[in-house]
Design a protein around this motif. Structure first.
Motif, PDB file in Angstrom:
ATOM      1  N   THR A  58       0.861  -1.133  -0.055  1.00  0.00           N
ATOM      2  CA  THR A  58       0.061   0.023  -0.136  1.00  0.00           C
ATOM      3  C   THR A  58       1.115   1.299  -0.093  1.00  0.00           C
ATOM      4  O   THR A  58       1.710   1.408   0.884  1.00  0.00           O
ATOM      5  N   PHE A  59       0.929   1.811  -0.970  1.00  0.00           N
ATOM      6  CA  PHE A  59       1.545   3.300  -1.149  1.00  0.00           C
ATOM      7  C   PHE A  59       0.517   4.433  -1.730  1.00  0.00           C
ATOM      8  O   PHE A  59       0.105   4.328  -2.811  1.00  0.00           O
ATOM      9  N   LEU A  60       0.159   5.382  -0.739  1.00  0.00           N
ATOM     10  CA  LEU A  60      -0.834   6.340  -1.043  1.00  0.00           C
ATOM     11  C   LEU A  60      -0.451   7.699  -0.790  1.00  0.00           C
ATOM     12  O   LEU A  60       0.275   7.833   0.227  1.00  0.00           O
ATOM     13  N   CYS A  61      -0.784   8.422  -1.518  1.00  0.00           N
ATOM     14  CA  CYS A  61      -0.729  10.051  -1.340  1.00  0.00           C
ATOM     15  C   CYS A  61      -1.848  11.031  -1.643  1.00  0.00           C
ATOM     16  O   CYS A  61      -2.619  10.599  -2.712  1.00  0.00           O
ATOM     17  N   TRP A  62      -2.003  11.775  -0.893  1.00  0.00           N
ATOM     18  CA  TRP A  62      -3.272  12.898  -1.145  1.00  0.00           C
ATOM     19  C   TRP A  62      -2.714  14.120  -0.913  1.00  0.00           C
ATOM     20  O   TRP A  62      -1.876  14.355  -0.169  1.00  0.00           O
ATOM     21  N   ASP A  63      -3.245  15.134  -1.501  1.00  0.00           N
ATOM     22  CA  ASP A  63      -3.232  16.442  -1.361  1.00  0.00           C
ATOM     23  C   ASP A  63      -3.803  16.972  -0.192  1.00  0.00           C
ATOM     24  O   ASP A  63      -4.895  16.356   0.249  1.00  0.00           O
ATOM     25  N   ALA A  64      -2.851  17.538   0.912  1.00  0.00           N
ATOM     26  CA  ALA A  64      -3.628  18.129   2.144  1.00  0.00           C
ATOM     27  C   ALA A  64      -4.782  18.932   2.212  1.00  0.00           C
ATOM     28  O   ALA A  64      -5.759  18.611   2.850  1.00  0.00           O
ATOM     29  N   ALA A  65      -4.844  19.686   0.921  1.00  0.00           N
ATOM     30  CA  ALA A  65      -6.083  20.534   0.661  1.00  0.00           C
ATOM     31  C   ALA A  65      -7.322  19.490   0.440  1.00  0.00           C
ATOM     32  O   ALA A  65      -8.282  19.731   0.894  1.00  0.00           O
ATOM     33  N   GLU A  66      -7.006  18.414  -0.370  1.00  0.00           N
ATOM     34  CA  GLU A  66      -8.017  17.565  -0.693  1.00  0.00           C
ATOM     35  C   GLU A  66      -8.884  16.643   0.403  1.00  0.00           C
ATOM     36  O   GLU A  66      -9.913  16.429   0.796  1.00  0.00           O
ATOM     37  N   LEU A  67      -7.900  16.675   1.646  1.00  0.00           N
ATOM     38  CA  LEU A  67      -8.166  15.857   2.801  1.00  0.00           C
ATOM     39  C   LEU A  67      -8.935  16.832   3.659  1.00  0.00           C
ATOM     40  O   LEU A  67      -9.855  16.218   4.460  1.00  0.00           O
ATOM     41  N   LYS A  68      -8.631  18.045   3.607  1.00  0.00           N
ATOM     42  CA  LYS A  68      -9.446  18.783   4.145  1.00  0.00           C
ATOM     43  C   LYS A  68     -10.912  18.943   3.987  1.00  0.00           C
ATOM     44  O   LYS A  68     -11.733  19.227   4.814  1.00  0.00           O
ATOM     45  N   GLU A  69     -11.046  18.874   2.543  1.00  0.00           N
ATOM     46  CA  GLU A  69     -12.575  19.047   2.222  1.00  0.00           C
ATOM     47  C   GLU A  69     -13.349  17.982   2.572  1.00  0.00           C
ATOM     48  O   GLU A  69     -14.476  17.919   2.480  1.00  0.00           O
ATOM     49  N   ILE A  70     -12.822  16.673   3.108  1.00  0.00           N
ATOM     50  CA  ILE A  70     -13.592  15.473   3.378  1.00  0.00           C
ATOM     51  C   ILE A  70     -14.417  15.995   4.486  1.00  0.00           C
ATOM     52  O   ILE A  70     -15.581  15.629   4.423  1.00  0.00           O
ATOM     53  N   ILE A  71     -13.933  16.367   5.463  1.00  0.00           N
ATOM     54  CA  ILE A  71     -14.790  16.478   6.684  1.00  0.00           C
ATOM     55  C   ILE A  71     -14.136  18.082   7.286  1.00  0.00           C
ATOM     56  O   ILE A  71     -13.401  18.203   8.147  1.00  0.00           O
ATOM     57  N   PRO A  72     -14.932  18.874   6.731  1.00  0.00           N
ATOM     58  CA  PRO A  72     -14.520  20.208   7.185  1.00  0.00           C
ATOM     59  C   PRO A  72     -14.623  20.657   8.531  1.00  0.00           C
ATOM     60  O   PRO A  72     -14.303  21.676   9.139  1.00  0.00           O
ATOM     61  N   PHE A  73     -15.565  19.944   9.324  1.00  0.00           N
ATOM     62  CA  PHE A  73     -16.064  20.070  10.709  1.00  0.00           C
ATOM     63  C   PHE A  73     -15.067  19.240  11.420  1.00  0.00           C
ATOM     64  O   PHE A  73     -15.412  19.191  12.565  1.00  0.00           O
ATOM     65  N   SER A  74     -14.117  18.676  11.227  1.00  0.00           N
ATOM     66  CA  SER A  74     -13.194  17.802  12.047  1.00  0.00           C
ATOM     67  C   SER A  74     -12.628  18.750  13.436  1.00  0.00           C
ATOM     68  O   SER A  74     -12.317  19.896  13.058  1.00  0.00           O
ATOM     69  N   CYS A  75     -13.128  18.116  14.441  1.00  0.00           N
ATOM     70  CA  CYS A  75     -12.731  19.174  15.592  1.00  0.00           C
ATOM     71  C   CYS A  75     -11.608  19.056  16.303  1.00  0.00           C
ATOM     72  O   CYS A  75     -10.886  20.286  16.649  1.00  0.00           O
ATOM     73  N   GLY A  76     -10.779  18.037  16.122  1.00  0.00           N
ATOM     74  CA  GLY A  76      -9.494  18.079  16.504  1.00  0.00           C
ATOM     75  C   GLY A  76      -9.146  18.185  17.724  1.00  0.00           C
ATOM     76  O   GLY A  76      -8.346  18.644  18.608  1.00  0.00           O
ATOM     77  N   GLN A  77     -10.281  17.739  18.940  1.00  0.00           N
ATOM     78  CA  GLN A  77     -10.142  17.813  20.350  1.00  0.00           C
ATOM     79  C   GLN A  77      -9.637  16.777  21.093  1.00  0.00           C
ATOM     80  O   GLN A  77     -10.129  15.694  20.791  1.00  0.00           O
ATOM     81  N   HIS A  78      -8.338  16.909  21.350  1.00  0.00           N
ATOM     82  CA  HIS A  78      -7.483  15.606  21.602  1.00  0.00           C
ATOM     83  C   HIS A  78      -8.245  14.696  22.988  1.00  0.00           C
ATOM     84  O   HIS A  78      -8.220  13.526  23.103  1.00  0.00           O
ATOM     85  N   GLU A  79      -9.024  15.398  23.815  1.00  0.00           N
ATOM     86  CA  GLU A  79      -9.406  14.726  24.755  1.00  0.00           C
ATOM     87  C   GLU A  79     -10.877  13.899  24.408  1.00  0.00           C
ATOM     88  O   GLU A  79     -11.225  13.016  25.516  1.00  0.00           O
ATOM     89  N   GLU A  80     -11.394  14.005  23.341  1.00  0.00           N
ATOM     90  CA  GLU A  80     -12.786  13.538  23.071  1.00  0.00           C
ATOM     91  C   GLU A  80     -12.602  12.317  22.314  1.00  0.00           C
ATOM     92  O   GLU A  80     -12.569  12.270  21.045  1.00  0.00           O
ATOM     93  N   VAL A  81     -12.048  10.989  23.078  1.00  0.00           N
ATOM     94  CA  VAL A  81     -11.406   9.772  22.501  1.00  0.00           C
ATOM     95  C   VAL A  81     -12.370   8.681  23.060  1.00  0.00           C
ATOM     96  O   VAL A  81     -12.133   7.399  22.423  1.00  0.00           O
ATOM     97  N   LYS A  82     -13.401   8.921  23.583  1.00  0.00           N
ATOM     98  CA  LYS A  82     -14.105   7.996  24.232  1.00  0.00           C
ATOM     99  C   LYS A  82     -15.144   7.185  23.210  1.00  0.00           C
ATOM    100  O   LYS A  82     -15.326   6.070  23.228  1.00  0.00           O
ATOM    101  N   ARG A  83     -15.655   7.926  22.332  1.00  0.00           N
ATOM    102  CA  ARG A  83     -16.742   7.367  21.347  1.00  0.00           C
ATOM    103  C   ARG A  83     -16.253   7.579  19.949  1.00  0.00           C
ATOM    104  O   ARG A  83     -15.714   8.659  19.392  1.00  0.00           O
ATOM    105  N   LEU A  84     -16.481   6.696  19.072  1.00  0.00           N
ATOM    106  CA  LEU A  84     -16.087   6.705  17.754  1.00  0.00           C
ATOM    107  C   LEU A  84     -16.936   7.618  16.722  1.00  0.00           C
ATOM    108  O   LEU A  84     -18.203   7.523  17.021  1.00  0.00           O
ATOM    109  N   ASP A  85     -16.573   8.536  16.050  1.00  0.00           N
ATOM    110  CA  ASP A  85     -16.949   9.333  15.048  1.00  0.00           C
ATOM    111  C   ASP A  85     -17.536   8.856  14.017  1.00  0.00           C
ATOM    112  O   ASP A  85     -16.800   8.471  12.989  1.00  0.00           O
ATOM    113  N   THR A  86     -18.677   8.049  14.096  1.00  0.00           N
ATOM    114  CA  THR A  86     -19.152   7.192  13.038  1.00  0.00           C
ATOM    115  C   THR A  86     -19.537   8.097  11.894  1.00  0.00           C
ATOM    116  O   THR A  86     -19.423   7.409  10.580  1.00  0.00           O
TER     117      THR A  86
END
Length: 397
Positions: A58-86
């Motif tokens: 497996t060898f994959l590359c993406w543009d960072a900008a392309e990944l940013k568009e997938i989930i524009p509301f990604s929270c990045g809050q490190h402490e909220e790891v108890k529940r999977l974001d389905t």
């Protein structure tokens, strides 16, 4: 990124005692294997996010900008790891192209990486980086390869995001994190395991995080702080099996013969508890031949009990017969029905005996490694402490 480059490793796992009985409320002992997964993270300025997994092509590359568009509301809050974001998982599956299909090893590894990466960095500008992973663990053999990968991912990305410090100091070859940071690594690794497996027990990622031996009972995982390092042979019979099918098979047998199988499960529980006691004694007093005699007897007893449960296999019988002919004792590890087995090596076992046994098992078309159990969990390395062949692979990408 806070960390420009790092090398992380985490161990695989084996079940020493308690397979299947643990599903029915009995004790299981899980141990780390000295077969490890290695990850190298390197910050770049290419605007690309790349992942290289040569073990599974497996060898994959993406543009960072392309990944940013997938989930524009990604929270990045490190402490909220108890529940999977389905919702995030759903969007990532659509992005990878497996929205409704079955996942292969490449898909699962990709999804776990993207999930943790976006969760930790999604609230800001996505950094470009290259992540390369090489593992000594075979995939799909029940040895915790996906958990070791998830633990390495979590540790590397948490350090890179600044959620926790990199503990390696100048002049150190290896270093480990404090308890609080290990708990954070374990939480995020469990997220990766949920992305991959759906409903994991949490044992595999806990072993990958803390190493050594863990006691698992009724959903509670307790790392055992003092365990001896034991040498073993690890054998992969290469016989495929379904853990789900084997667990159901044991349940059916319990329903059919409740009185008999209840006693069997109690006996397996007693084996696990007795083994735990002996291993603790081996850390508190001089190790004697009698300690190893008891460990060998417990291995033999548990293997017979697992056969009674119906999770043995002719290939595993061959493993036990071949090793016993050399004076060594073996049992299955994991789900059974094929898969892997472990063989205890005494300190005085001659290297000629070990190499002859390995060759005997290879002649049976099995894969076999000499390794150890009870070693350290997740670590960060200087390049000087990584095996030369693995460092060459990691540096290739």
């Amino acid at each position: 990124m806070r960390v420009q480059e790092c090398i992380i490793s985490a161990p695989g796992k084996a079940i020493l005692h308690g397979e299947h009985a643990v599903v029915h409320g009995k004790v299981a002992l899980a141990v780390s294997l000295n077969l490890r997964t290695y990850l190298k993270l390197k910050a770049t300025h290419t605007g690309k996010v790349c992942i290289n997994l040569p073990n599974i092509d497996t060898f994959l590359c993406w543009d960072a900008a392309e990944l940013k568009e997938i989930i524009p509301f990604s929270c990045g809050q490190h402490e909220e790891v108890k529940r999977l974001d389905t919702e995030r998982v759903k969007r990532l599956r659509e992005f990878v192209g497996v929205a409704n299909g079955n996942l292969d090893a490449s898909d699962m590894a990709t999804l776990a990486f993207l999930y943790i990466y976006l969760a930790l960095f999604g609230s800001g500008e996505l950094p470009s980086l290259t992540l390369s992973v090489w593992s000594e663990l075979p995939t799909g053999a029940g040895l915790g390869s996906s958990a070791a990968y998830s633990v390495c991912l979590a540790a590397a990305l948490l350090c890179a995001s600044g959620a926790m410090p990199a503990p390696l100091k100048e002049g150190d070859h290896t270093a480990r994190w404090c308890q609080e940071d290990l708990e954070l690594i374990n939480s995020w690794a469990f997220q990766g395991e949920m992305v991959i497996h759906g409903n994991p027990s949490g044992v595999d990622n806990a072993v990958g995080t803390w190493g050594g031996m863990l006691r698992f009972l009724a959903g509670t995982i307790i790392p055992l702080s003092r365990v001896p390092l034991l040498r073993i042979l690890l054998t992969n019979t290469k016989v495929p099996r379904s853990t789900k099918v084997l667990v159901a098979k044991v349940k059916d047998k319990i329903n059919k013969f409740p009185t008999i199988l209840t006693s069997v499960l109690e006996s397996v529980d007693a084996v696990s508890c007795t083994c735990e006691k002996v291993l603790f004694e081996m850390t508190c007093e001089p190790i004697t031949g009698e300690h190893y005699n008891v460990l060998e007897e417990l291995i033999d007893i548990n293997q017979h009990l697992l056969n009674i449960m119906g999770v043995g296999h002719p290939a595993l019988d061959t493993l036990c017969r071949v090793t016993l002919a050399r004076g060594l004792h073996s049992k299955l590890t994991g789900a059974g029905g094929g898969g892997c087995g472990i063989t205890l090596l005494r300190p005085e076992t001659d290297s000629v005996v070990i190499q002859s046994t390995i060759q005997d098992l290879k002649d049976c078309d099995f894969d076999c490694w000499e390794t150890s159990i009870g070693g350290p969990g997740v670590q960060v390395h200087s390049p000087f402490s990584v095996k030369e062949n693995i460092l060459e692979i990691l540096n290739r990408y």
